[in-house]
Scaffold this active site. Structure first.
Site, PDB file in Angstrom:
ATOM      1  CG  ASP A 124       9.318  -8.603   0.489  1.00  0.00           C
ATOM      2  OD1 ASP A 124       9.049  -9.144   1.566  1.00  0.00           O
ATOM      3  OD2 ASP A 124       8.488  -8.462  -0.422  1.00  0.00           O
ATOM      4  CE  LYS A 125       8.838 -16.470   1.443  1.00  0.00           C
ATOM      5  NZ  LYS A 125       8.082 -17.057   0.324  1.00  0.00           N
ATOM      6  CB  THR A 126       6.146 -12.895  -1.336  1.00  0.00           C
ATOM      7  OG1 THR A 126       6.255 -13.785  -0.227  1.00  0.00           O
ATOM      8  CG2 THR A 126       5.111 -13.414  -2.294  1.00  0.00           C
TER       9      THR A 126
ATOM     10  CG  PHE B 237      -5.445 -12.814   6.215  1.00  0.00           C
ATOM     11  CD1 PHE B 237      -5.215 -14.087   6.694  1.00  0.00           C
ATOM     12  CD2 PHE B 237      -4.395 -11.913   6.179  1.00  0.00           C
ATOM     13  CE1 PHE B 237      -3.950 -14.460   7.128  1.00  0.00           C
ATOM     14  CE2 PHE B 237      -3.126 -12.276   6.615  1.00  0.00           C
ATOM     15  CZ  PHE B 237      -2.909 -13.558   7.086  1.00  0.00           C
TER      16      PHE B 237
ATOM     17  NE  ARG C 223       1.842 -18.082   2.715  1.00  0.00           N
ATOM     18  CZ  ARG C 223       1.449 -16.942   2.175  1.00  0.00           C
ATOM     19  NH1 ARG C 223       1.925 -16.540   1.032  1.00  0.00           N
ATOM     20  NH2 ARG C 223       0.583 -16.172   2.813  1.00  0.00           N
TER      21      ARG C 223
ATOM     22  N   GLY D 135       7.735  -3.123  -2.822  1.00  0.00           N
ATOM     23  CA  GLY D 135       6.923  -1.968  -2.446  1.00  0.00           C
ATOM     24  C   GLY D 135       5.697  -2.322  -1.630  1.00  0.00           C
ATOM     25  CB  ALA D 136       3.987  -5.510  -0.895  1.00  0.00           C
ATOM     26  CG  ASN D 137       4.944  -5.760   3.499  1.00  0.00           C
ATOM     27  OD1 ASN D 137       5.827  -5.864   2.652  1.00  0.00           O
ATOM     28  ND2 ASN D 137       4.569  -6.770   4.238  1.00  0.00           N
ATOM     29  CG  ASP D 138       8.982  -4.447   1.303  1.00  0.00           C
ATOM     30  OD1 ASP D 138       8.837  -5.079   2.344  1.00  0.00           O
ATOM     31  OD2 ASP D 138       8.855  -4.955   0.180  1.00  0.00           O
TER      32      ASP D 138
END
Length: 1262
Positions: free
Chosen positions: A509-511, A640, A696, A893-896
């Protein structure tokens, strides 16, 4: 009938299964019962291990509708079997959404007859019906029989309409639209309806039942291996080998106890995690407008919950229909950033047509959905309004329930090592079979009693399959787990440590993983009159305080104050802090006092406000009328949305009549919603310039709203009305810094031939820039962006290829048609030109749907996957696994979660509860844990190979000894067995596993299975060497001048012994243990165990050398010393204990020479022939590291004789012709394809698929 009744459950989903229906057959049951009695219960065990045999032997096929038992088989590669009993339930109706009233009057009505039925109550419920009336109305009603079965905590109900079993998930089954949710589901359910629905949906609870120790014990003990051990123990006891039998029982008890403790502990941990806050008291709205307190376990889909203002833990998935909530979703997403959830928009109130009224979907409307297990921190509402939510799913159907289910019932880990281990055991069993037959024939020829024949022939089988094998195999993994814990990596699935040793591709993941979590404001670039100003460092300036740009920065966010602290999305936080403004939230009292004043107000600090009104451009005159109290109230927030890539707020300046809309989001999206004349002409160039540098970029826009829009209208208007015809305000440029460790770690992985891929939710160009910065894409390599467009306006789907560094203008096209079959997949580029594909989530979705044949080509060289949704990340992992990559995934862990679970080795950098989904969790919040995990995995894998080879050799050496001794009707003694199995084998096995991992990752990959050339060569050569030297000792001793058949009165040590009359050797020794052959073989075989242990205990390049493993060195030396001591200097007490007889000293010296030559030959074959010749000449060609940008494998060792070199290559590695791994095979094909990679001037178009294969069209620039 068989084909007709093969139903498919959960079609197209991850847990898709084929269902076969059966009914019990009495005569079959009787036959099986007789079989169980005849086999002493063994048949029952066999049927327990094989559910498909159990069903097929006791039942007959029937239709699914009449099934009593269902047999299910998963459609994935594992093809697992499950068995479930069909039960019958009585209910007043067939569907949970049937109206009870309609059902009574017309039992045939279905859920689609009218809105009233779907809703479960009439729009105007009759308030005064008494209980007696209800009883009278339902008294003559016949209940319906409903058939269902339960599997993996999910109930499957029979549905007559589709003639199949289906899962009831909740309100989503109704395909209910957003307006229907508001109009028909917002009033709540009556108590009767709630109870009726609970019949179907069950109790709202995620129940993790902790099995009793007895249940776990039975399940563990019925493992085939323990049954085999039980058989061995009974056999040894019958043969009076009591000590060894007791030792095995002792080992098994320890092994079972440890296993039970671990399993029980994991169940208790999961139970505690789920049970915490899962049962709470909640308020629900009843259909007659009453509010009632109930337990959360009573909730059913359709209930309307009142969310308390002081927050709660959500007991179910529900959708907000009024009010706003601030929620911490860390349990699900791993991010502890509070998220603002707004009420579901009601298209009917917004005056919009039905075309805008979409079907409610949890994923699509997640900004309005409160998920089970998430923590509602606080709620916002207006006077007289309650914050209400309609329950959508309960129990295991919720998002949290699905997560728990995936932990409770994980997919088996398919790993070649374990499959090969079973094959290897089967080979050992086959060898045992030969010995079994041999011993029976030999015994019959020698007229041995029947009891002895049975015991000794069965004994051969127990010798060949070592009972300590499971304990030995687990040791290496347990030690690796301990070492990982020491470096801060925690593991909840130890079996995966071995698999991590095979990883040859890692997705990041990047961020928060490759880059720092937070963003820093780098600068702003404002736009006025359709052109850019120069970039400015910040917006904290007096001159800008009243500009629309700063107003947009100060209002367009979802920040909130929790206990006086500002919290929310890190990007919003940085943007708001950069303005220096102050955010104030009104208290409840203020809200009720001013009736309709908005709770959130932002204002600049006093020091930024000029002392008196400043003259300003005409269009902004109205803004400055009340400069002394310059405050902006946020009237409405459109949160958002990742699908829309933007957020918007409606705000009003204090004292103003008209309102303003402020918008922020992805620059391309924002620009498309603005008036053309307000967007600078060089917008694309400026934006690309920033994104190429890895920044960004967020764009801002503004619009004055019409004066007719009142506060109330704004609350119900759709965002599409607001987000149009806006004025472009400019860009905010944020910087996302790389973590310090990232470049070095990626370089280590590249050096080790491990491919790296970036999978991120961020912008494509930013992702490419970060990939270049961190070294994932070397500076000289080309990046080809695949832009895929779905079919529209009668045109087919197409992919446009362009280079990231040189974006091409739209070319003129000429057509060339190519068949898909001719084009193979991506790898070794022509003329050493290295290239990488990059694509967005949208393109990935289009390619998956319309260009499935091309997907494998792209993932073979895809390095950057941007704007990927969580489920797309999981799909990508599956696609990579589909071409035989061993895939690792590292995310915060965020959206992974899904991807972490699906990968062969998922490592989460977040210590939150979401890490439950990941097999590994790292305490160090950077990617330096990835090489450490792979190194430890490789060490554990090589340890498993060493241990397995050693255990195989141990059983074969013992088998050879016993078989040779059987030929003279002798055997090894009880204490000889005991000494070999306990003192030598266990000590060596548990210490040889202690070698730590090698300090760096090497380019060579360990073999993936036991059935590979070098490993088989190693095992077979050592077996032959051991067989040879034992046979030499056995035959040589019989040719010694002093040799005679041993008797209790023999004394070979004293060569002047008189020639005594031969006594029956069985007078004192029933088993004929004591003889010269036994003693000679005992010495030779004892040393052979130690020799193969040292030979197999490999160090470099995957483990530290064995001489650094001090416990192993100490154990081996002690055993060598002890064996040499008792061989060269007999001790009567030890000889008597081990049943060794006295042999002349010169024979001991000869045995010593045999052992030395044996050791020399073993070491020579393993260290020189295998490691130098075979590995370098053969195995290096089959290594798995070769992929695109890495250099090819080095050429074979120079200086090898060509003829035997060729022979070896041909013998051991014919497969070089066609690589085993699919990605290598595809790469080989692509390397000769002249049309790959696509040129940057081409467009690939999907064509209708012909029957003989699909084709697509490539259009070229003329």
């Amino acid at each position: 009938m068989q084909k007709e009744d093969l139903k498919v459950l959960n079609k197209g989903e991850e847990d898709e299964m084929e269902l076969q229906a059966y009914r019990l057959c009495r005569w079959r049951l009787a036959v099986v019962g007789v079989g169980v009695l005849c086999t002493g219960g063994f048949l029952l065990l066999l049927l327990y291990w094989m559910p498909e045999w159990c069903v097929k032997s006791t039942c007959t096929r029937t239709t699914a509708r009449e099934a009593q038992v269902v047999l299910l088989q998963s459609t994935d590669e594992f093809r697992r079997w499950f068995l479930a009993k069909v039960r019958v339930m009585l209910a007043p109706g067939r569907s949970p959404f049937h109206s009870l009233e309609t059902q009574t009057t017309s039992p045939t009505s279905t859920s689609s007859t009218s809105p009233n039925v779907a809703n479960g109550h009439t729009p105007h419920p009759s308030g005064g019906s008494s209980d007696q009336e209800l009883i009278r109305r339902y008294a003559d009603y016949q209940p319906t029989q409903i058939r269902y079965f339960t599997l993996h905590s999910t109930k499957y109900y029979w549905n007559d309409e589709v003639q199949n079993f289906e899962v009831l998930t909740g309100l989503e089954d109704l395909q209910v639209s957003c307006s229907t949710l508001h109009s028909e589901h917002s009033a709540g359910l009556t108590r009767n309806q709630q109870e009726y629905r609970r019949l179907f949906f069950g109790v709202n609870e995620i129940a993790v039942k902790v099995p009793s120790v007895f249940k776990l014990l039975i399940k563990e003990v019925l493992n085939p291996f323990y049954i085999f051990q039980l058989f061995s123990v009974i056999l040894w006891s019958a043969d009076e080998y009591y000590y060894y039998a007791m030792a095995i029982v002792f080992m098994s008890v320890i092994s079972i106890a440890t296993s039970l403790y671990t399993i029980k502990k994991q169940y208790v941990m999961l139970h505690d995690m789920v049970a915490a806050h899962s049962i709470v008291r909640v308020s629900v709205c009843r259909a007659n407008n009453e509010i009632e307190e109930v337990m959360s376990t009573d909730l059913v889909p359709g209930d309307v919950m009142v969310i308390p203002s002081n927050g709660t833990i959500m007991p179910c998935d529900s959708v907000l229909i009024s009010g706003t909530c601030i929620v911490n979703e860390s349990m699900l997403t791993g991010e502890s950033v509070p998220v603002t959830k707004t009420n579901l928009p009601n298209p009917a109130q917004g005056g919009k047509g039905a075309e805008q009224d979409g079907v409610y979907n949890t994923e699509e409307h997640k900004r309005h959905t409160l998920f089970c297990g998430t923590h509602v921190i606080q709620t916002r509402f207006y006077t007289g309004e309650l914050v209400k939510a309609v329950v959508v799913c309960t129990g295991f159907s919720t998002a949290k329930g699905q997560l728990v289910r995936s932990i409770l019932y994980p997919k088996p880990t398919d790993f070649k090592l374990y499959r090969d281990a079973y094959l290897f055991l089967l080979c050992l069993v086959a060898v045992a079979g030969i010995g079994f037959v041999y011993s029976i024939v030999l015994s019959i020829m020698n007229e041995v009693p029947a009891k002895t024949i049975i015991i000794e022939s069965l004994d051969i089988i127990t010798i060949t399959v070592p009972p300590a094998l499971p304990a030995a195999m687990t040791a290496g993994i347990v030690y690796a787990q301990r070492r990982l814990k020491r470096i801060g990596i925690f593991c909840i699935s130890p079996q995966r440590i071995n698999i991590c040793g095979q990883l040859n591709l890692v997705c990041f993941d990047k961020t928060g993983t490759l880059t720092e979590d937070g963003l820093d404001l780098w600068g702003v670039q404002r736009v006025e009159n359709g052109s850019f100003h120069l970039s400015e460092e910040n917006a904290y300036k007096e001159a800008l305080v009243k500009s629309q740009f700063v107003a947009c920065m100060a209002t367009c966010h979802s920040l909130t104050k929790i206990e006086g602290e500002l919290s929310g999305d890190p990007l919003d936080l940085k943007m708001f802090e950069a303005t220096g403004w102050i955010l104030e939230e009104a208290t409840e009292e203020e809200t009720s006092l001013h009736n309709r004043i908005m709770p959130t107000v932002v204002k600049p600090p006093k020091q930024l406000l000029p002392p008196e009104p400043v003259t300003s451009p005409e269009q902004d005159m109205e803004l400055y009328e009340l400069s002394s109290a310059y405050e902006i109230g946020i009237v409405r927030q459109f949160p958002f949305s990742s699908a829309l890539q933007r957020m918007c707020v409606v705000a009003r300046l204090l004292g103003e009549k008209r309102m303003d809309a402020y918008l922020k989001g992805a620059p391309e999206v924002v620009a498309s919603l603005c008036k053309k004349e307000t967007v600078p002409e060089d917008f694309a160039e400026v934006l690309e310039d920033y994104t190429k540098q890895g920044f960004r970029v967020i764009a801002l826009a503004h619009r004055r709203l019409e004066s007719k829009l009142t506060w109330h209208k704004v609350q119900n208007i759709s965002r599409d009305h607001i987000e149009t015809n806006m004025d472009f305000l400019g860009l905010i440029v944020m910087q996302n810094k790389l973590k310090a460790e990232t470049p070095a770690v990626l370089q280590d992985l590249h050096r080790a031939n491990i491919r790296t891929v970036m999978v991120t939710g961020d912008n494509m160009l930013t992702a490419i820039s970060v990939a270049r910065d961190c070294g994932m894409i070397p500076p000289q390599d080309t990046v080809i962006i695949a832009d895929a467009l779905p079919p529209r306006d009668g045109q087919s789907a197409k992919i446009t290829w362009r280079y990231a560094d040189k974006p091409s203008k739209t070319p003129r096209l000429e057509e060339v048609t190519i068949s898909l079959e001719d084009v193979c997949d991506v790898d070794e580029p022509k003329s050493q030109e290295h290239y990488h594909f990059a694509m967005s989530g949208k393109s990935y979705a289009v390619i998956t749907e319309h260009f499935p044949d091309m997907l494998q080509k792209l993932v073979l060289h895809g390095t950057v996957f941007a704007r990927m949704a969580p489920d797309q990340k999981t799909q990508l992992i599956e696609e990579l696994q589909g071409v035989d990559y061993f895939v690792g995934m590292c995310g915060d862990g965020a959206n992974d979660c899904g991807a972490l679970k699906r990968a062969h080795g998922g490592i989460s950098l977040s210590e939150l509860e979401a890490s439950v989904a990941s097999p590994f969790t790292s305490r160090t919040p950077n990617i330096s844990c990835v090489p450490s995990l792979i190194r430890e995995g490789r060490a554990a894998l090589i340890t498993s190979f060493c241990v397995f080879k050693f255990m195989a050799l141990y059983s074969i050496i013992q088998y050879i000894s016993v078989t040779l001794l059987y030929s003279i009707l002798s055997n090894l003694g009880d204490f000889q067995f005991l000494f070999i199995d306990i003192a030598i084998i266990l000590l060596i096995v548990f210490t040889m596993s202690l070698n730590p991992a090698w300090k760096e990752l090497v380019p060579r990959h360990p073999p993936s299975g036991l059935i590979s050339g070098p490993l088989l060569f190693s095992v077979l050569t050592q077996i032959l060497i051991c067989l040879g030297f034992q046979t030499v000792a056995f035959l040589w001793v019989r040719h010694q001048p002093w040799y005679h058949v041993w008797t209790p009165h023999s004394d070979a040590c004293n060569l002047s012994s008189h020639n005594m009359s031969e006594l029956n050797s069985t007078e004192l020794d029933d088993h004929n243990i004591q003889n010269y052959e036994n003693t000679s073989l005992f010495y030779v075989s004892s040393f052979q165990y130690l020799i193969v242990a040292i030979v197999f205990s490999k160090g470099k390049p995957f483990r530290q050398p064995s001489y650094k493993n001090y416990p192993f060195v100490l154990s081996a030396l002690s055993l060598y010393f002890f064996l040499f001591f008792i061989m060269l200097h007999p001790v009567d007490a030890i000889d008597e204990f081990l049943e060794i007889v006295c042999v002349p000293f010169e024979w001991r010296i000869k045995l010593f020479l045999v052992i030395l030559v044996n050791a020399f030959v073993s070491v020579l074959v393993e260290s020189f022939v295998l490691d130098v010749v075979l590995w370098k000449l053969v195995f290096s060609r089959d290594k798995q590291g070769s992929y695109g940008p890495t250099p090819a494998a080095p050429p074979p060792q120079a200086g090898i004789e060509p003829w035997w070199g060729k022979c070896l290559s041909w013998l051991c590695c014919k497969r070089k012709m066609a690589p085993k791994a699919r990605y290598m095979h595809l790469a080989q094909e692509l390397s000769v394809d002249p049309d790959w990679p696509p040129k940057p001037t081409t467009t690939t178009e999907a064509k209708p698929r012909p029957e003989n294969g699909s084709a697509y069209q490539i259009m070229m620039n003329s």
